[in-house]
Design a protein around this motif. Structure first.
Motif, PDB file in Angstrom:
ATOM      1  N   LEU A 153       0.735  -1.293  -0.156  1.00 56.48           N
ATOM      2  CA  LEU A 153      -0.162   0.034   0.117  1.00 56.48           C
ATOM      3  C   LEU A 153       1.078   1.225   0.523  1.00 56.48           C
ATOM      4  N   GLU A 154       0.464   2.415  -0.328  1.00 59.31           N
ATOM      5  CA  GLU A 154       0.815   3.182  -0.582  1.00 59.31           C
ATOM      6  C   GLU A 154       0.008   4.356  -0.109  1.00 59.31           C
ATOM      7  N   SER A 155       0.362   5.994   0.678  1.00 58.63           N
ATOM      8  CA  SER A 155      -0.238   6.473   1.712  1.00 58.63           C
ATOM      9  C   SER A 155      -2.192   6.528   1.895  1.00 58.63           C
ATOM     10  N   GLY A 170     -12.681   6.292   1.711  1.00 55.30           N
ATOM     11  CA  GLY A 170     -11.111   6.139   1.897  1.00 55.30           C
ATOM     12  C   GLY A 170     -10.857   6.178   0.943  1.00 55.30           C
ATOM     13  N   SER A 171      -9.461   5.795   0.644  1.00 56.95           N
ATOM     14  CA  SER A 171      -8.358   5.915  -0.973  1.00 56.95           C
ATOM     15  C   SER A 171      -7.080   4.704   0.016  1.00 56.95           C
ATOM     16  N   LEU A 172      -6.707   4.342  -1.726  1.00 60.06           N
ATOM     17  CA  LEU A 172      -5.740   3.568  -0.899  1.00 60.06           C
ATOM     18  C   LEU A 172      -5.524   3.139  -2.406  1.00 60.06           C
ATOM     19  N   ALA A 173      -4.210   2.960  -2.511  1.00 57.96           N
ATOM     20  CA  ALA A 173      -3.279   3.378  -3.609  1.00 57.96           C
ATOM     21  C   ALA A 173      -2.785   1.788  -3.559  1.00 57.96           C
ATOM     22  N   PHE A 174      -2.474   0.852  -4.054  1.00 55.14           N
ATOM     23  CA  PHE A 174      -2.145  -0.639  -4.458  1.00 55.14           C
ATOM     24  C   PHE A 174      -0.650  -0.475  -5.299  1.00 55.14           C
ATOM     25  N   LEU A 175       0.635  -1.438  -5.177  1.00 58.75           N
ATOM     26  CA  LEU A 175       1.483  -1.111  -5.585  1.00 58.75           C
ATOM     27  C   LEU A 175       1.425  -2.960  -5.972  1.00 58.75           C
TER      28      LEU A 175
END
Length: 191
Positions: A153-155, A170-175
């Motif tokens: 996860l990022e931020s 919510g907001s989730l950035a996945f790599l």
């Protein structure tokens, strides 16, 4: 069948009892899923300099200000997920889907409690190539066209506003990440 929500699975000892809980967070309300690909060229900006040298030695009459790019699969797949949650939702939000609330589950509970449980998992878990989280969405799930994604996860962010206390966003950035266990298994099979 396409999965029209995102499911994040995280393993962590959120209650401090020495055993890992498996939290599943079903993000389905007002969902926005944005898959993208961050390219990672082995040769990129410097390619125009190489092209200039090559063009000057072979006497090409075309512009020398063109880049040479070499991909080789570099970069990373990313997925940004924005969603809303609400008090009373039946979507699983933790390890059991029973609510309670407990340190490991907040299904249907107060929005702030749901955020706290999610962020407790994210704070305690060491999510990396040794212990990736899992993301399912669209055709990326166990019976989908593609496998679920191993991710970091990022931020991550969550918001509960005082004006509407029965919801949160919510907001989730996945790599996408290569799990180290997959690399070791592959080496053992070939070696």
């Amino acid at each position: 069948m396409t999965l029209h929500k995102a499911i994040l699975t995280v393993e962590a000892d959120v209650d401090g009892d020495g055993t890992f809980e498996t939290g599943k967070f079903h993000m389905a309300g007002n969902i926005e899923i944005v898959p993208s690909l961050r390219t990672g060229f082995v040769l990129d900006n410097r390619g125009s300099t190489i092209n200039s040298v090559v063009s000057s030695t072979v006497g090409s009459g075309e512009s020398k200000r063109k880049g040479i790019y070499l991909d080789l699969g570099g970069g990373v797949r990313s997925v940004e997920v924005s969603f809303d949650g609400w008090e009373g939702s039946s979507e699983q939000w933790g390890d059991t889907g029973d609510g309670g609330p407990t340190k490991a589950d907040a299904t249907g509970e107060d929005p702030l409690t749901q955020l706290e449980v999610l962020f407790q998992y994210l704070s305690v878990a060491e999510i990396d190539s040794r212990n990736p989280a899992t993301l399912e969405y669209g055709e990326h799930y166990s019976d989908g066209l593609y496998d679920p994604l191993d991710v970091v996860l990022e931020s991550p962010q969550g918001t509960r506003t005082a004006e509407n206390g029965s919801t949160f966003s919510g907001s989730l950035a996945f790599l996408s990440v290569q799990a180290i266990s997959d690399v070791v298994d592959g080496a053992n099979r070939t070696g």
